[in-house]
Design a protein around this motif. Structure first.
Motif, PDB file in Angstrom:
ATOM      1  N   SER A  35       1.621  -6.775   3.470  1.00  0.00           N
ATOM      2  CA  SER A  35       2.062  -6.453   2.184  1.00  0.00           C
ATOM      3  C   SER A  35       0.814  -5.376   1.713  1.00  0.00           C
ATOM      4  O   SER A  35      -0.353  -5.735   1.993  1.00  0.00           O
ATOM      5  CB  SER A  35       1.374  -8.008   0.898  1.00  0.00           C
ATOM      6  OG  SER A  35       1.659  -7.205  -0.133  1.00  0.00           O
ATOM      7  N   ASP A  36       1.479  -4.774   0.839  1.00  0.00           N
ATOM      8  CA  ASP A  36       0.502  -3.206   0.360  1.00  0.00           C
ATOM      9  C   ASP A  36      -0.311  -2.458   1.356  1.00  0.00           C
ATOM     10  O   ASP A  36      -1.488  -2.817   1.095  1.00  0.00           O
ATOM     11  CB  ASP A  36      -0.598  -4.594  -1.133  1.00  0.00           C
ATOM     12  CG  ASP A  36      -0.115  -4.352  -1.873  1.00  0.00           C
ATOM     13  OD1 ASP A  36       0.644  -3.993  -2.785  1.00  0.00           O
ATOM     14  OD2 ASP A  36      -0.373  -5.547  -2.423  1.00  0.00           O
ATOM     15  N   ASP A  37       0.091  -2.573   2.229  1.00  0.00           N
ATOM     16  CA  ASP A  37      -0.056  -2.142   3.515  1.00  0.00           C
ATOM     17  C   ASP A  37      -1.280  -2.588   4.454  1.00  0.00           C
ATOM     18  O   ASP A  37      -1.951  -1.817   4.950  1.00  0.00           O
ATOM     19  CB  ASP A  37      -0.598  -0.718   3.306  1.00  0.00           C
ATOM     20  CG  ASP A  37       0.339   0.807   3.182  1.00  0.00           C
ATOM     21  OD1 ASP A  37       1.499   0.791   3.547  1.00  0.00           O
ATOM     22  OD2 ASP A  37       0.940   1.466   2.532  1.00  0.00           O
ATOM     23  N   GLN A  38      -1.117  -4.135   4.281  1.00  0.00           N
ATOM     24  CA  GLN A  38      -2.103  -4.697   4.902  1.00  0.00           C
ATOM     25  C   GLN A  38      -1.699  -5.966   5.319  1.00  0.00           C
ATOM     26  O   GLN A  38      -0.615  -6.461   5.161  1.00  0.00           O
ATOM     27  CB  GLN A  38      -3.274  -5.227   4.455  1.00  0.00           C
ATOM     28  CG  GLN A  38      -4.479  -5.882   4.602  1.00  0.00           C
ATOM     29  CD  GLN A  38      -5.555  -6.417   3.167  1.00  0.00           C
ATOM     30  OE1 GLN A  38      -5.752  -5.732   2.863  1.00  0.00           O
ATOM     31  NE2 GLN A  38      -6.605  -6.122   4.185  1.00  0.00           N
ATOM     32  N   CYS A  47       1.209 -17.122   0.887  1.00  0.00           N
ATOM     33  CA  CYS A  47       2.869 -16.752   1.902  1.00  0.00           C
ATOM     34  C   CYS A  47       3.966 -17.740   2.344  1.00  0.00           C
ATOM     35  O   CYS A  47       4.180 -17.999   1.718  1.00  0.00           O
ATOM     36  CB  CYS A  47       2.402 -15.262   2.876  1.00  0.00           C
ATOM     37  SG  CYS A  47       3.506 -15.426   3.650  1.00  0.00           S
ATOM     38  N   ILE A  58      -5.642 -10.531   5.178  1.00  0.00           N
ATOM     39  CA  ILE A  58      -6.410 -10.670   3.556  1.00  0.00           C
ATOM     40  C   ILE A  58      -6.725 -12.608   3.893  1.00  0.00           C
ATOM     41  O   ILE A  58      -5.986 -13.271   3.597  1.00  0.00           O
ATOM     42  CB  ILE A  58      -4.790 -10.549   3.150  1.00  0.00           C
ATOM     43  CG1 ILE A  58      -4.339  -9.051   2.592  1.00  0.00           C
ATOM     44  CG2 ILE A  58      -5.228 -10.638   0.938  1.00  0.00           C
ATOM     45  CD1 ILE A  58      -2.596  -8.665   2.160  1.00  0.00           C
ATOM     46  N   THR A  80       7.950  -6.105   5.488  1.00  0.00           N
ATOM     47  CA  THR A  80       7.537  -5.942   4.403  1.00  0.00           C
ATOM     48  C   THR A  80       8.810  -6.340   3.298  1.00  0.00           C
ATOM     49  O   THR A  80       7.563  -7.326   2.392  1.00  0.00           O
ATOM     50  CB  THR A  80       6.841  -4.499   4.048  1.00  0.00           C
ATOM     51  OG1 THR A  80       7.863  -4.171   4.129  1.00  0.00           O
ATOM     52  CG2 THR A  80       5.944  -3.647   4.820  1.00  0.00           C
ATOM     53  N   GLN A  81       8.991  -6.885   3.318  1.00  0.00           N
ATOM     54  CA  GLN A  81      10.594  -6.746   3.004  1.00  0.00           C
ATOM     55  C   GLN A  81      11.688  -7.605   2.871  1.00  0.00           C
ATOM     56  O   GLN A  81      11.761  -7.695   4.141  1.00  0.00           O
ATOM     57  CB  GLN A  81      11.346  -5.975   1.662  1.00  0.00           C
ATOM     58  CG  GLN A  81      12.345  -6.728   0.757  1.00  0.00           C
ATOM     59  CD  GLN A  81      12.128  -4.712  -0.402  1.00  0.00           C
ATOM     60  OE1 GLN A  81      11.841  -3.936  -0.205  1.00  0.00           O
ATOM     61  NE2 GLN A  81      13.253  -5.366  -0.948  1.00  0.00           N
ATOM     62  N   THR A  94       6.778   3.908   8.317  1.00  0.00           N
ATOM     63  CA  THR A  94       7.892   2.861   7.742  1.00  0.00           C
ATOM     64  C   THR A  94       9.484   2.780   7.993  1.00  0.00           C
ATOM     65  O   THR A  94      10.008   4.380   9.257  1.00  0.00           O
ATOM     66  CB  THR A  94       8.082   3.288   6.283  1.00  0.00           C
ATOM     67  OG1 THR A  94       8.842   4.295   6.792  1.00  0.00           O
ATOM     68  CG2 THR A  94       6.777   3.253   4.997  1.00  0.00           C
TER      69      THR A  94
END
Length: 93
Positions: A13-16, A28, A21, A92-93, A60
């Motif tokens: 998420s958000d390039d991490q 999550c 995190i 990521t999604q 990506t």
């Protein structure tokens, strides 16, 4: 396997990476647990999953035009996007 911690470890998420995190794996896991329960009956559809034809642009990727074996998995895989962080791919999604 439906293990939310393992699934979250493969996500970003958000390039991490979620695992990088603080407290994100737990958050999550709680968030996706209901979705995983709904997908559990479909887990056979992903055995031996092979994905071909992802569209990769730099770090990506999307799976809009990808094909899968087993074929039925494509319905779900096409919704995913991925990002490459430190040489490793994450959903990521």
């Amino acid at each position: 396997t439906g293990d939310s911690a393992n699934v979250c470890a493969l996500m970003a998420s958000d390039d991490q990476a979620i695992a990088d995190i603080p407290n994100a794996v737990e958050t999550c896991g709680t968030t996706i647990e209901p979705m995983l329960k709904n997908l559990t009956p479909l887990k056979e559809m992903f055995k031996g999953l092979d994905i071909k034809g992802a569209t990769v642009t730099g770090d990506t990727a999307n799976f809009d035009s990808a094909t899968t074996t087993p074929v039925m998995a494509a319905q779900i895989i096409k919704q995913f996007k991925a990002v490459k962080l430190n040489g490793k791919w994450f959903v990521t999604q």
